[in-house]
Structure formats: C-alpha cells, structure tokens
Design an enzyme around this catalytic site. Structure first.
Site, PDB file in Angstrom:
ATOM      1  N   TYR A  97      10.016 -15.378  -6.425  1.00 46.54           N
ATOM      2  CA  TYR A  97      10.863 -14.226  -6.694  1.00 46.54           C
ATOM      3  C   TYR A  97      12.329 -14.651  -6.725  1.00 46.54           C
ATOM      4  O   TYR A  97      12.754 -15.522  -5.960  1.00 46.54           O
ATOM      5  CB  TYR A  97      10.709 -13.167  -5.590  1.00 46.54           C
ATOM      6  CG  TYR A  97       9.474 -12.318  -5.681  1.00 46.54           C
ATOM      7  CD1 TYR A  97       8.296 -12.719  -5.056  1.00 46.54           C
ATOM      8  CD2 TYR A  97       9.479 -11.110  -6.379  1.00 46.54           C
ATOM      9  CE1 TYR A  97       7.156 -11.927  -5.119  1.00 46.54           C
ATOM     10  CE2 TYR A  97       8.349 -10.312  -6.435  1.00 46.54           C
ATOM     11  CZ  TYR A  97       7.196 -10.725  -5.815  1.00 46.54           C
ATOM     12  OH  TYR A  97       6.074  -9.932  -5.869  1.00 46.54           O
ATOM     13  N   ARG A 146      -0.649 -13.895  -1.979  1.00 49.64           N
ATOM     14  CA  ARG A 146      -0.810 -12.606  -2.646  1.00 49.64           C
ATOM     15  C   ARG A 146      -1.439 -12.872  -4.013  1.00 49.64           C
ATOM     16  O   ARG A 146      -1.018 -13.800  -4.743  1.00 49.64           O
ATOM     17  CB  ARG A 146       0.541 -11.907  -2.871  1.00 49.64           C
ATOM     18  CG  ARG A 146       1.324 -11.497  -1.676  1.00 49.64           C
ATOM     19  CD  ARG A 146       0.754 -10.345  -0.845  1.00 49.64           C
ATOM     20  NE  ARG A 146      -0.153  -9.411  -1.453  1.00 49.64           N
ATOM     21  CZ  ARG A 146       0.172  -8.384  -2.229  1.00 49.64           C
ATOM     22  NH1 ARG A 146       1.421  -8.133  -2.505  1.00 49.64           N
ATOM     23  NH2 ARG A 146      -0.764  -7.597  -2.704  1.00 49.64           N
ATOM     24  N   HIS A 149       0.557 -10.038  -9.051  1.00 49.57           N
ATOM     25  CA  HIS A 149       0.769  -8.589  -9.081  1.00 49.57           C
ATOM     26  C   HIS A 149       2.147  -8.277  -9.638  1.00 49.57           C
ATOM     27  O   HIS A 149       3.063  -9.109  -9.587  1.00 49.57           O
ATOM     28  CB  HIS A 149       0.638  -7.992  -7.670  1.00 49.57           C
ATOM     29  CG  HIS A 149       1.635  -8.537  -6.701  1.00 49.57           C
ATOM     30  ND1 HIS A 149       1.490  -9.757  -6.073  1.00 49.57           N
ATOM     31  CD2 HIS A 149       2.813  -8.025  -6.254  1.00 49.57           C
ATOM     32  CE1 HIS A 149       2.526  -9.983  -5.282  1.00 49.57           C
ATOM     33  NE2 HIS A 149       3.353  -8.947  -5.367  1.00 49.57           N
ATOM     34  N   HIS A 151       4.958  -5.161  -9.242  1.00 47.72           N
ATOM     35  CA  HIS A 151       5.329  -3.949  -8.500  1.00 47.72           C
ATOM     36  C   HIS A 151       5.768  -2.863  -9.477  1.00 47.72           C
ATOM     37  O   HIS A 151       6.527  -3.141 -10.407  1.00 47.72           O
ATOM     38  CB  HIS A 151       6.507  -4.250  -7.571  1.00 47.72           C
ATOM     39  CG  HIS A 151       6.197  -5.217  -6.480  1.00 47.72           C
ATOM     40  ND1 HIS A 151       5.820  -4.828  -5.218  1.00 47.72           N
ATOM     41  CD2 HIS A 151       6.206  -6.581  -6.476  1.00 47.72           C
ATOM     42  CE1 HIS A 151       5.635  -5.905  -4.454  1.00 47.72           C
ATOM     43  NE2 HIS A 151       5.851  -6.975  -5.193  1.00 47.72           N
TER      44      HIS A 151
END
Lengths: 235, 186
Positions: A97, A146, A149, A151
């Site tokens: 990120y 994780r 994905h 968000h």
C-alpha cells in the site's frame, strides 16, 4: 443486527478484541437524521479518478494485470442507486500500500496511487479500471496474508445506507484462512463479497473483467413526523 | 423480492485516500449559525487512544434542515452537513461547524444532535452514535436519548467549554469497557 453481518467481536481477528463494543447496540427509530444522508451532496469526482492505472498522473501506467471492475449498486428493494459516490483503495500488484503504515518488503510502484472514485450512473452501474492487487502480509497471526482485495466505500441515499466493505477475487486460496473474510457468518454472504469473473466485461488484449454487485440499505421513502415504527425486517 | 445486503468489512489501516479533501470545516463564510468546535479522542477497551480511526459526522443546518433532496437541497452557502476526519497519533479528531437546529422527530422535535460514525481497523462494521449538547433543555424529551438507560445516556452528551472565547464541545468515543459510548442499531 443483520444475521449476514460479521459480529463486532471476532477473536481470530485480533484487533477486534480491544475495539469491539461489549454492550448491545440500542435500536433507534428512523427519523429524518437516518433517512437523509451525505450521499447526494458528496459527489465531486472527475473522469480520471476511476482509472487507477493512470491516476497517479505519471508518464507510465501502473504495473500488474489490468482489470476492469464493474457492477450495479441497488437498494434492498432492487431499485438502482444512481449518482452515488464509490471510493476504492487497494495495494499494488506486489501487495504494497502507498501509506506510511505499510513498510513491508514489497516494492512501491511509482505509477500507482492506489485510490480511486467514481459515481454510479443513472442505472446504478459503476466501472473502474485498475490492476489486480497482490496479497498482503499482516501480523494478525503466524504467516498471515490478506487475500487479494479492493476496499469499497459507498454512501447511498441515506445515513443508514453507508457501507465500507472489501471485494475479493474468485479462486483465491487465501480466503479460507482469512479471519476478516471469515467473520462473515454464512457462506452465502461470504460469496457475495467475491467478484465474479465476467468474460463479457473482459476487453481483448487489454484487461480482465470482474463483476461485483452491491446491495445497500435504502432510505425509508418519507421520514414521518408521526410515530415511526422501527425499520422492519433487517435481513 | 428483497435482495440481501452486502456485508461490511473493516476499513483497515490504509484509508487515507478518503481524507484527500479537507472536510473538517463544515461552515463557510456564508453559512448561518453559531460557530462551534467539536473535538475528542477515540479510545479502545484499554483506554488507549485509537490513532487509526476515521470519524464521520452528518448534521442539519442551523434551522434543523439536512442538505438532502428529501429535506433541503444543497444551497449556495457551501454547507453540506458532512464531515470526515482521521484520528491523529493521540486518537484525536475535530470538526469546526455550526450548531445544528432541532430536527423533526416522531413526537415533535428531536433535541439538536450530530450523527457520528466511527470506522477503524478492528471494527468489522462501522459504529453509529449521536452527539448531543450539554445543557440543552430539549435533551430531556429527545426520543433517542430516552431509549437509553439513564447511566449510559451521559456518554452521548458532549461537554461544553468556552476556552479562549470559542465554544468547544468535547465528545470522546469509548469503543469498549468502562464508560463505553452508546452505539446504535439503526
């Protein structure tokens, strides 16, 4: 509370242990405060905002598998929710990120911002272009990752419509091990968080297509100034 | 035929894109109403500050009207009634806004209030509550406050101070434990 929704306390997701309320939620009547909402007023997006492969504004597109994500936003009566803002954010193709709190050893992509927004059209349909995010390691438990994905944050028409959720990808073996995903109590509800591969959306030699439809709570038509029953049947 | 709702998931720690625009100052120069500052700290069950929460507010204007097609469409004064803030390293959030007027309710008017939503890593679904104003006589008859058992009602009353000539309302959000804030099932 809705039987398909995760509980607040889900011990396998460790951060809930200190953050989940312990007292029962108090039901409140639907008044003008609940049936209005910021959705209609929060609508400043530009067309470039919906393409995460280019909206960093650099000379080259983001690295990774280009994807198109599209779907329809409706309320629980099936009515399309038009002209509502959708904000998305995600890791890059390597699972990193663009945020000071993510310092793990996967490379940043100078061409990838990792955030986008769009408005649903008059039929409630939205469309983003992005790259498929990588899996992301986190410290919840030993060797925790994780699943890939994206968000999603939506307003919808009312304060009660507000939804923050995550979209997952089909065929990802990490979902079975993920406590955030598995906090959703039923397999049918978990399945609704997984995008479907959509070959009709796939653009030849360009991008793979995925469809992810979203159902929000609608507003209760007219807020009543006479005695208002609490909202019926939260499914 | 009703469709099942999409379930929520946690906002996670990396939501700063939601904060790309300044949305903590709700009142513009043309917005009528009494200027107030709302501030507080979000705490977890250990009474540690939560430095990675997002707080959103939704409120009516000084006349008790929401900027929404069902109430009063957004006008020229730049007021939307919506605010959004990330907590800082000390768990603190703040907004500069105007005191909302009373909004109609099921039996007459509700007491003036601000609708609050809290999102964070560790919250699988966001939490909703309301902020009421200390000393407002209307609080005694408010239809939502009166549904809350007496000892917990105080968790929704923001405490007023007038330091340096500015009206400030302090509203902490206690996610868990002693003094836990009342959260709603909307």
């Amino acid at each position: 509370m809705n039987a398909d929704f995760p509980p607040y306390l889900y011990a396998a997701y460790r951060a809930t242990v200190r953050r989940a309320p312990q007292q029962a939620l108090v039901p409140v009547p639907q008044t003008r405060s609940e049936v209005t909402g910021p959705g209609p007023a929060v609508s400043a997006v530009s067309p470039d905002d919906s393409d995460l492969t280019t909206n960093m504004g650099t000379a080259s597109p983001a690295a990774g598998e280009r994807i198109i994500v599209t779907g329809r936003v409706v309320d629980d009566d099936g009515n399309p929710i038009s002209h509502t803002v959708i904000e998305i954010w995600q890791a890059n193709a390597a699972g990193r990120y663009r945020h000071r709190r993510d310092q793990h050893h996967a490379p940043l992509d100078a061409n990838f911002l990792g955030f986008g927004c769009t408005l649903t059209d008059e039929n409630g349909v939205y469309r983003f272009t992005s790259i498929r995010p990588g899996a992301y390691p986190w410290e919840n438990h030993e060797n925790a990752w994780r699943p890939a994905h994206i968000h999603f944050s939506l307003f919808g028409p009312a304060w009660v419509s507000r939804l923050v959720t995550q979209m997952y990808f089909p065929g990802d073996p990490l979902q079975d091990r993920d406590p955030i995903f598995n906090s959703v109590p039923t397999s049918a509800a978990r399945d609704r968080l997984i995008a479907k591969y959509a070959h009709d959306v796939t653009a030849p030699a360009w991008a793979l297509g995925f469809r992810f439809d979203i159902v929000l709570r609608g507003s209760e038509a007219t807020p009543s100034e006479s005695p208002v029953p609490t909202r019926a049947a939260k499914r | 035929m009703t469709a099942p709702l999409t379930p929520p998931q946690t906002i996670g720690p990396f939501f700063h894109g939601l904060l790309r625009e300044e949305q903590q100052a709700l009142a513009g120069p043309q917005t009528p109403g009494e200027r107030i500052r709302i501030e507080g700290v979000v705490f977890d069950g250990n009474r540690d500050p939560v430095p990675d929460a997002a707080v959103e507010i939704w409120q009516a204007d000084a006349e008790g009207r929401y900027r929404h097609p069902a109430d009063r469409p957004a006008g020229e004064d730049g007021f939307t009634g919506f605010g959004r803030c990330g907590t800082d390293d000390g768990g603190r959030y703040w907004f500069e806004t105007i005191r909302p007027g009373p909004v109609p309710g099921p039996d007459g008017h509700q007491a003036p209030h601000i609708n609050v939503a809290v999102f964070a890593r560790g919250l699988l679904h966001h939490l909703c509550t309301r902020l009421y104003f200390e000393g407002d006589a209307a609080n005694g008859a408010d239809p939502v406050l009166s549904r809350i058992p007496e000892p917990r009602r105080a968790t929704l009353i923001a405490r007023r101070s007038d330091a340096s000539g500015k009206t400030v309302y302090r509203f902490d959000v206690i996610l868990q434990g002693d003094g836990e804030t009342v959260f709603f099932d909307l």
